[in-house]
Structure formats: C-alpha cells, structure tokens
Design a protein around this motif. Sequence first.
Motif, PDB file in Angstrom:
ATOM      1  N   THR A   1      -8.676   0.617   5.760  1.00  0.00           N
ATOM      2  CA  THR A   1      -9.985   1.279   5.811  1.00  0.00           C
ATOM      3  C   THR A   1      -9.935   2.601   5.055  1.00  0.00           C
ATOM      4  O   THR A   1     -10.823   2.917   4.257  1.00  0.00           O
ATOM      5  N   LEU A   2      -8.872   3.359   5.302  1.00  0.00           N
ATOM      6  CA  LEU A   2      -8.741   4.654   4.619  1.00  0.00           C
ATOM      7  C   LEU A   2      -8.636   4.476   3.108  1.00  0.00           C
ATOM      8  O   LEU A   2      -9.028   5.352   2.343  1.00  0.00           O
ATOM      9  N   GLU A   3      -8.116   3.331   2.682  1.00  0.00           N
ATOM     10  CA  GLU A   3      -7.984   3.069   1.244  1.00  0.00           C
ATOM     11  C   GLU A   3      -9.254   2.460   0.656  1.00  0.00           C
ATOM     12  O   GLU A   3      -9.266   2.010  -0.483  1.00  0.00           O
ATOM     13  N   GLY A   4     -10.306   2.377   1.477  1.00  0.00           N
ATOM     14  CA  GLY A   4     -11.581   1.915   0.937  1.00  0.00           C
ATOM     15  C   GLY A   4     -11.882   0.451   1.186  1.00  0.00           C
ATOM     16  O   GLY A   4     -12.904  -0.052   0.733  1.00  0.00           O
TER      17      GLY A   4
ATOM     18  N   VAL B   1       0.831  -1.203   0.000  1.00  0.00           N
ATOM     19  CA  VAL B   1       0.000   0.000   0.000  1.00  0.00           C
ATOM     20  C   VAL B   1       0.874   1.266   0.000  1.00  0.00           C
ATOM     21  O   VAL B   1       0.691   2.152  -0.835  1.00  0.00           O
TER      22      VAL B   1
ATOM     23  N   LEU C   1      -3.457  -1.836  -3.557  1.00  0.00           N
ATOM     24  CA  LEU C   1      -4.314  -2.321  -2.482  1.00  0.00           C
ATOM     25  C   LEU C   1      -4.360  -3.854  -2.560  1.00  0.00           C
ATOM     26  O   LEU C   1      -4.757  -4.409  -3.578  1.00  0.00           O
ATOM     27  N   PRO C   2      -3.956  -4.536  -1.493  1.00  0.00           N
ATOM     28  CA  PRO C   2      -3.908  -6.001  -1.561  1.00  0.00           C
ATOM     29  C   PRO C   2      -5.274  -6.680  -1.509  1.00  0.00           C
ATOM     30  O   PRO C   2      -5.383  -7.844  -1.862  1.00  0.00           O
ATOM     31  N   GLY C   3      -6.307  -5.991  -1.059  1.00  0.00           N
ATOM     32  CA  GLY C   3      -7.616  -6.627  -1.008  1.00  0.00           C
ATOM     33  C   GLY C   3      -8.655  -5.671  -0.472  1.00  0.00           C
ATOM     34  O   GLY C   3      -8.330  -4.564  -0.049  1.00  0.00           O
ATOM     35  N   LYS C   4      -9.917  -6.119  -0.500  1.00  0.00           N
ATOM     36  CA  LYS C   4     -11.000  -5.190  -0.164  1.00  0.00           C
ATOM     37  C   LYS C   4     -11.800  -5.594   1.060  1.00  0.00           C
ATOM     38  O   LYS C   4     -12.419  -4.763   1.704  1.00  0.00           O
TER      39      LYS C   4
END
Lengths: 476, 417
Positions: free
Chosen positions: B176-179, B148, B154-157
């Motif tokens: 979390t900040l990255e969605g 990140v 982003l490694p995952g959601k």
Amino acid sequence: MYQVIVIGGGVIGGALLRELTKYCLNVCLLEKSADVCMGQSRANSGIVHAGFDAKPGTLKAKFNVSGNRMMETLCKQLGVKYENNGSLVVAFDEEQKKTLEELKARGEANGVTGLHIVDGERLRVMEKNISDRAVAALVAPTGGIVCPYELTIACIGNAMDNGAALYTNFEVVRAEKTQSGYKVYSAKGECVEGEIVVNCAGAGGGEVAKAFQDESIEIKGRKGEYILLDQECGNFASHTLFFTPTEKGKGILVSPTVDRNILLGPTAQGCDKDDNTTTQQGLAEIVQKANEMCKRVPLFHAITSFCGVRTYTDKHDFIIEESKTAENLIHVVGIESPGLTSAPAIAKYVVEEIVGKKIALTPNKNFNGRRTADHFFHRLTDEEKSELIRKDPAYGNVVCRCEQITEGEIVRAVHANPPATTVDAVKRRTRAGMGRCQGGFCMPSVAEILSRELGVPLEKVNKSDEGSYLVTGVTK
Amino acid sequence: MIKKNYDLIVIGGGPAGLAAALSAYDNGVTDILILEREESAGGILKQCIHNGFGLTRFKESMTGPEYAARFIDEVQKRNIFIATGTTALSLTADKAVTAISAEEGVFTVTGKAVVLAMGCRERSKGALNIPGTRPAGIFSAGTAQKFVNIKGYLPGKEVVILGSGDIGLIMARRMTLEGAKVHAVCEIMPYSSGLKRNIVQCLDDFGIPLYLNHTITKIEGKERVTGVVISRVDENKKPVPGTEKHICCDTVLFSVGLIPENELSKKAGVEISPRTKGAVVYQSRETSVPGIFACGNVLQVHDLVDFVSEESELAGKCAAELIRNGAREKRSVNVLNGEHISYVCPQRLDLNREERVKLFFRVGNTFSDCKIVVESGGVRLIEKKKKIAVPGEMETVSLSKETLARIKGDVTVRLEV
C-alpha cells in the motif's frame, strides 16, 4: 531456404528435428511460444509405456513398443534421466483380473516382453503402500519413466548443436506455396521458406493445417490434472501404478518421477485445447483415486498441482501421413498417449520413410548425438565440482536451495541450446524453482540473472510467454 | 581459509545463528565457524525493514536490519568467522558438514558440536492445490518482500493476499505504501495467525479488509494474474457454494504458514517433530543426535525475533558446555501436548539439568478465561490463568528448579477451558 521446416517444439517436433540433423539437411523448428516444450510435452505423466495398452495393428502399438526399446539409449546419449522402474496395472476384483489377462495377451501380441501377473501377496512385497483391496497386478518390466520436458529440451538442444535453427515466438498463421515448397509466415509477419514442412503442432495441429488450406485435421483436448509430491516422499512408490483400464482410458496413476517426486494424476476431462486450468473437482478426484490405489498417501507433501491438455483426434490413433491436399506438408498429429514413448520411433519413421522418399538423405558425418546433461553438475564428484568452481566461481553460488542449483548452471542454461530466456525456461532446464518452496527463495535471483545475462531490465523478464511480467516497475 | 575442524559449526548466519555463536563464544568456546548462504549475515531480518523488532529484548523499537546489526557487530568484535556465500549441502551424525562456495569449492568441515540455525521457508501456493491457472503474479509474501525491500521492484499494483500470517500483514501495508491497492486479505481460519498489533497497524490503519473464514477458490489469468474468486468456507474449511466473490487483481500474495527448513537435519538423522516440523529437542536445545543443537525458526516458528535470540543463546551456551565438558548422562522425560495444545517445545526434559526451563507452546484455537496446566504423574506442577489465548501468539510457562525436582515421569501441558 530450409529443406525441412518442423512446426511445433514438443517432444515429437524435438525428436524429429534431431533425427533430421543426422543427415546433411538444412532444418529449422518453429515454436509459437517463448520457449520450446510449452504444450502437452510439458505437463504429462512422463511414462515410458511398455506397450500393452494399444490395440494390435494400430500406429500406437507399432511405435510404442519400438519407441520403448529406443528410449534408454536416446536418454543416455542426451544425458537425460531415464529409469526402467517397471509398471504395474493393479486389479481390485475378479473382473479386473480378467482384464489383466487380456492386457497381457494384447501386450504379447504387440511384442512386449516380460509381462506377467502377480497375486496380491507378491504385489504387497513389490509396493508396500498399495491398497489392501488390491488383488493382483500385471507387471510390465519394460515400463519406465523419463522427464518429458528434459527429453524434449535435450532433443532440440542437440539438434541445434548439430546445426538446426530455432525460431521461438513464431506462431504459424499462413503459408504460401512456392515452386520448391512453402513460404511460412508468423503472426508477426516473419517468413521462413522450406521444401518440406512437418506439422507437429500438437494442440495447434488443426490451425497449422488450415494455414496450408488443409481442413482435414480437427484436434480436440482432454484435460489432465496432476498433483506433485515432495521428494521427501519419493520412496512412496517405486513402480508406476495404473488402475485397470476402462473404456475411459488408463485413469489416474501413482508414479515416482525421475527426480524422485511422486506424481498423482491425470484426470481426463474434455476441454478447450488451451484450457490448462486445474479445478476443484479434478484435484479432489486425484486425491480420491490416489487413496484408492494406495494407503497413507502423503498428500500433505504436495508441492504443486498443474494441468496439461492431451490432444487427440476422433481417429484415436496417431496421424502420421502427408496431407492429402497440401503436397510436402506432413502431418504428425493426434499424438495422444503413448506419444512420449513413441517419439523416437515416430521421428525415425517420418524421416526415413516419408521425408526420405522425397529428398535424398545423406548421412551427416559430423553429427554428434551426445549432449552434456543439463544436470551435469550434480553428477560430478566433489573434487570435480571444486575444479569447475575454480574456473568459474558462479558454480559455487547456490541460487535454488531446495534443489541446490547454482548460478553457474543457470547462466549456462541461458546461453546453451535451446537458450532459456524466461524464469520457467530456466526452471525446466535446471530445476531451479522446482523444489518444495516452488521458487519462493530463488525466483527473484533467477530473474536478476536473466536480466543481467540477456541485457534487459528486470521489468522485461517474463515468467513465461509475453505478458507474464514479474514486476511492474521500481519502487518509490 | 577454512580449517578442517572447528569446536563449533553454526549453520546459518541469521538471528539464530548469530546469537548462538555469540553465546558459545562468551561461554568459553572461541573456535567457531558460521556458514551463511547469502552474501551477508542477518538472514530474513535483512528484508524486514519495518520496525517493532527488539521491543522485548532491548526495550526499543528497531528495524530488522538494525536488530541484526547489533548481533553482527558483536560477532565481528569477537572475530568469529562468518563464511558468507556458503551453502551447507549435507550434514552427518558425526557432525561433518559439506558445503559449497565460490571461494572454497566443495569442502567438508567437522565440528565437536553443530548448531542448526537454518530458519524456515514459506509454505508455497502449490501446497494448497488452489484451482486455476499458473500465471505470473503469484508470489509468497516473503518473495514479494524481497522484491520490494531488497531488489527495489514492485511486484504488482492490484493485490489480493491469502493468509493473515505476519508477513502477509506486513506486506499488505508495504505494498500500500508503495502505491499498490490491496483489495483483500483472506484468512481460511476464523482467526488471524498474525500478531494483533500487525492487524491493527497494517490492515485497520489502512482500511484493508480482512475476510476471516475465506479462501481463494480460483486464480485466473493466462500470462499474468487477472483476478481471483474468493469464497467463504464452512467449519470444515470447505468453500460454501454461492458465496463466491470475484476480485480483479494482477497479484496474489500467499502468507500461509512457515515451515522449518530441516532437510540438513534429516540427513543427519535428527528426529523431527511432526507438530513443529522442527527437531525434537531437550531444554538445552540438543537434538536426538548428540552434539547437534537447533534453535530459532528451524526449531519452531517464533512470533518475535527477540525469542529467537533468547532461545539461540541458550543453545549456544549449552553447545559450549558440551564442547568444554563433554557429554553428560541424561535423565529424560517427555513433554506431551495435552488438550487444546498444538505443540510444546522442548519436547524432552533432561532432569539432570537443574536450571529453570521455559516451555514454549501454542494453543489449538482461540480461548478466553482459560487455565494453563502443567502436570506430571497426576500432580499439578503449575497453573496459570489466561484471559485470552490465541494460536497466533506463542505462550510460555517456566519450570523452576524446585518444580523440576517434583517431576515424576512425563510432563503434560494442557489448557483448561
């Protein structure tokens, strides 16, 4: 148009493919996964069995002993690590001691040399961590260890160096009889055509047979879970330590690997052919059994656990024969233990005795059975390494710090035969990510190198098969 | 061009190595080589873009890269050479370091003293023997942080985090900040090993649930993670049947402890503490091998980089002393872990040294209204009351010159509860 199509890129398919390239034949290998060696050849004990286990007269007995004798030379030619560390079958009571005598007699009948029985005292000198309860052991000096995926990849790589073709992501779903042989179709609709087809599809052996309208092969699976310990305790055991076998099989072993890890396992649990999940019970059983075999097992040095599926048929012997219904389809399936050991002998037999009876085998004068070891860099002297780094500075950039693997080695693996196109494929060839941090530090860098060398965005770099993406996209 | 010999070789250009080199320089040893495996100095701080660094030392809140930059600037001012892209491969007790780099190939340099500052690594998922498959989507928290913050991916959601170490907590917020949606942070212990402020700022402020006494009992998914099963554990850390809860996710992060990276130290024959997994050291941070020092996370895993800097300055200063004055005879006593203490560092005291000594230690559980006791030969040297003591926060106690003079034999640190 190929003369021989080999289906299945495991150690049997690999050894066979290489054997075929010794002759002037146009051959190819079809592999359903993104990389070769993704089935049982990937996750097994890596033992070169001496050959005292199999019942005399079986194919297992025949090919085990001859395969064992071929293994060292083959590994030397291919630059594959092999160690003749010897095996010990350990007895814990008088009853088991009797079984050792039976095993010794059986081994001798199979042609195994050097078998002898030692008492507990001698055993404790040979293996300092063996349990105090052990009373005797059968020593098999011809037992050895090899890295199963290193061997498989090297066989296939060497075959490709000698002209064999490789098709990955080619899952055979259908075959059509032609005048001269077969058209073999993949799930994606690609087609290759060949005269003779060899089914080495392991767990998929039954499905491949069905693609040729042969319903006779039914493959079953048995799960084998393992725990791998850090190289730091690589001297914990020097021989491969077996329990005295029972009806259920050879049981859980404790063995060094050629890379100086310690391997504990496998369990033996019936399962679906493609179920390679580890279980709480399985891992607990390994721990319990290892602690029965040895004292002070350094389990806190575990670096990973994994599961392989060993396939078998109800015949419980190798099936190596032409299909009774599909002409020129040769089955080499049901290759349970000692399949790895037997692979070189099976390959030679299938090519010389089955394929050779169907088509003329003209020796390939250009065949070169030698291959630069995947781990060649680590065998160089410091001066030789520096010399190579001057030519290619990537060899000076250490990417995997646990195993000290350089960028140069990774780039080489991406472009060598068979090409490594996934993170796990790089790992199996170079050992980047195999160490104690299990890729924690190097995995993002390996993924980046793959992305760069393959010319694909990082989102398209996979850990293994399609769908095993590493990142979902860029950050905000 | 790298020379064959240096007064001091520092292995590692992270916060520990930089501080040790600066301190050695300022104490009169200027012939220094720092070996750094990455392309630039700064170590793990480079990927720690959150703030909170430097509060203790500089009385201001900085990001990791800002904190590192202060030290890198000072190193550059002094013209101390940092060989970047250079990995140390081996070390001998004679203080010969063999290293590899694209520029130099494989080479060996020898120092009058060596400072080990290699830092630590994350304990991997593999060490835990969690049942299930091995699909993509399983990362250590630090690996995810690198993706990140350094690589920009982003490694995952949909995320579940096992372990409430500081990196895990920081990554819960970062993802979390990255969605991404962080569904749970599971901690097998009844307490978090992370700092209190991180629990508040990274979990509570974002409504991320922390499940204490919980672990992951199964990982699912063939190619990519599709879910996990979490379970409550009993007092022996065994999963309690019937407490299983399934969570769908595509990513599992592990933040289950840090291990000092002492492979080089072991090659040199440095004695390693089974407790800290770092070297056994004197208060000077000299190891069991004369002339080899260790500091920072390769010695003991610190909570705050501020303490890493402090410890490393001490190591650098003492290494400089040794280089300038030669070795002095030691009068050695052990520092032992008493009741409820999981480790103490340093593990040895050289009573021929007179300067104040700070003992760092961790307690073995959560305690309130307890008392830290330091004793030697049946005499209580120090008593210090504590309202709260938790394993996640390192404790310290100082031994003055006068206290050191009263030591008669081995010293024990214990906790009275």
